[in-house]
Design a protein around this motif. Structure first.
Motif, PDB file in Angstrom:
ATOM      1  N   VAL A 125      65.668  88.286  73.938  1.00 40.03           N
ATOM      2  CA  VAL A 125      65.067  87.859  72.680  1.00 40.03           C
ATOM      3  C   VAL A 125      63.563  88.113  72.763  1.00 40.03           C
ATOM      4  O   VAL A 125      62.934  87.813  73.775  1.00 40.03           O
ATOM      5  N   LYS A 126      63.008  88.644  71.695  1.00 42.28           N
ATOM      6  CA  LYS A 126      61.569  88.880  71.656  1.00 42.28           C
ATOM      7  C   LYS A 126      60.854  87.576  71.293  1.00 42.28           C
ATOM      8  O   LYS A 126      61.327  86.798  70.473  1.00 42.28           O
TER       9      LYS A 126
ATOM     10  N   TYR B 299      70.463  81.329  59.987  1.00 37.34           N
ATOM     11  CA  TYR B 299      70.558  81.853  58.616  1.00 37.34           C
ATOM     12  C   TYR B 299      70.865  83.349  58.619  1.00 37.34           C
ATOM     13  O   TYR B 299      70.666  84.030  57.624  1.00 37.34           O
ATOM     14  N   GLY B 300      71.324  83.873  59.744  1.00 39.61           N
ATOM     15  CA  GLY B 300      71.703  85.271  59.842  1.00 39.61           C
ATOM     16  C   GLY B 300      70.532  86.229  59.870  1.00 39.61           C
ATOM     17  O   GLY B 300      70.680  87.399  59.515  1.00 39.61           O
ATOM     18  N   LYS B 301      69.350  85.781  60.296  1.00 41.30           N
ATOM     19  CA  LYS B 301      68.146  86.614  60.253  1.00 41.30           C
ATOM     20  C   LYS B 301      67.446  86.637  61.600  1.00 41.30           C
ATOM     21  O   LYS B 301      67.178  85.586  62.184  1.00 41.30           O
ATOM     22  N   TRP B 302      67.167  87.826  62.105  1.00 47.69           N
ATOM     23  CA  TRP B 302      66.316  88.024  63.277  1.00 47.69           C
ATOM     24  C   TRP B 302      65.074  88.739  62.779  1.00 47.69           C
ATOM     25  O   TRP B 302      65.176  89.725  62.041  1.00 47.69           O
TER      26      TRP B 302
ATOM     27  N   GLU C  86      58.873  87.021  51.993  1.00 49.33           N
ATOM     28  CA  GLU C  86      60.195  86.856  51.399  1.00 49.33           C
ATOM     29  C   GLU C  86      61.211  87.588  52.273  1.00 49.33           C
ATOM     30  O   GLU C  86      61.025  88.750  52.606  1.00 49.33           O
ATOM     31  N   VAL C  87      62.274  86.886  52.683  1.00 48.09           N
ATOM     32  CA  VAL C  87      63.304  87.474  53.533  1.00 48.09           C
ATOM     33  C   VAL C  87      64.681  87.180  52.962  1.00 48.09           C
ATOM     34  O   VAL C  87      64.868  86.241  52.196  1.00 48.09           O
ATOM     35  N   GLU C  88      65.646  87.993  53.367  1.00 49.91           N
ATOM     36  CA  GLU C  88      67.031  87.767  52.955  1.00 49.91           C
ATOM     37  C   GLU C  88      67.746  87.011  54.058  1.00 49.91           C
ATOM     38  O   GLU C  88      67.728  87.408  55.218  1.00 49.91           O
ATOM     39  N   LEU C  89      68.380  85.915  53.686  1.00 48.78           N
ATOM     40  CA  LEU C  89      69.121  85.083  54.621  1.00 48.78           C
ATOM     41  C   LEU C  89      70.605  85.125  54.246  1.00 48.78           C
ATOM     42  O   LEU C  89      70.963  85.557  53.154  1.00 48.78           O
TER      43      LEU C  89
END
Length: 115
Positions: free
Chosen positions: A26-27, A64-67, A83-86
């Motif tokens: 993981v970064k 939330y399914g986001k990296w 703004e991101v997509e989750l």
């Protein structure tokens, strides 16, 4: 790789480190003034000589399914929000939705649930 100025101490720069967490690489986007230690290679703590503790884990929004990507972290550091997509897995279906995330000095990033 440097992504921007640390939003907390304003003296360090955000660098990319790679950590092993639960068997996955993981970064960690971390201030150059932070120093980390681990006794088992899994749990990371600040060393006593660290002068800043700001960090953003790449998987901070994994539930939330986001990296987070390098580009997203760089933009977040510049603009302070993004703004991101989750993704939600309600009722056995994947539901995609968009939310704003902001810099959080304690947790790295936070989702703005209400606007």
């Amino acid at each position: 790789m440097q992504l921007g100025v640390c939003p907390k101490c304003q003296e360090g720069v955000i660098e990319v480190e790679e950590k092993l967490v639960r068997g996955k690489k993981v970064k960690l986007f971390v201030c150059s003034n932070a120093a980390w230690k681990s006794e088992d290679g899994e749990l990371w703590e600040l060393r006593e000589d660290a002068t800043c503790d700001f960090r953003i884990w790449q998987n901070a929004l994994a539930r939330y399914g986001k990296w987070l990507s390098y580009k997203e972290v760089r933009e977040l550091l510049q603009e302070r929000e993004l703004e991101v997509e989750l993704v939600s897995k309600k009722y056995g279906k994947k539901i995609h939705y968009t939310k704003e995330i902001i810099l959080d000095m304690e947790y790295g990033v936070s989702v703005l649930w209400e606007s």
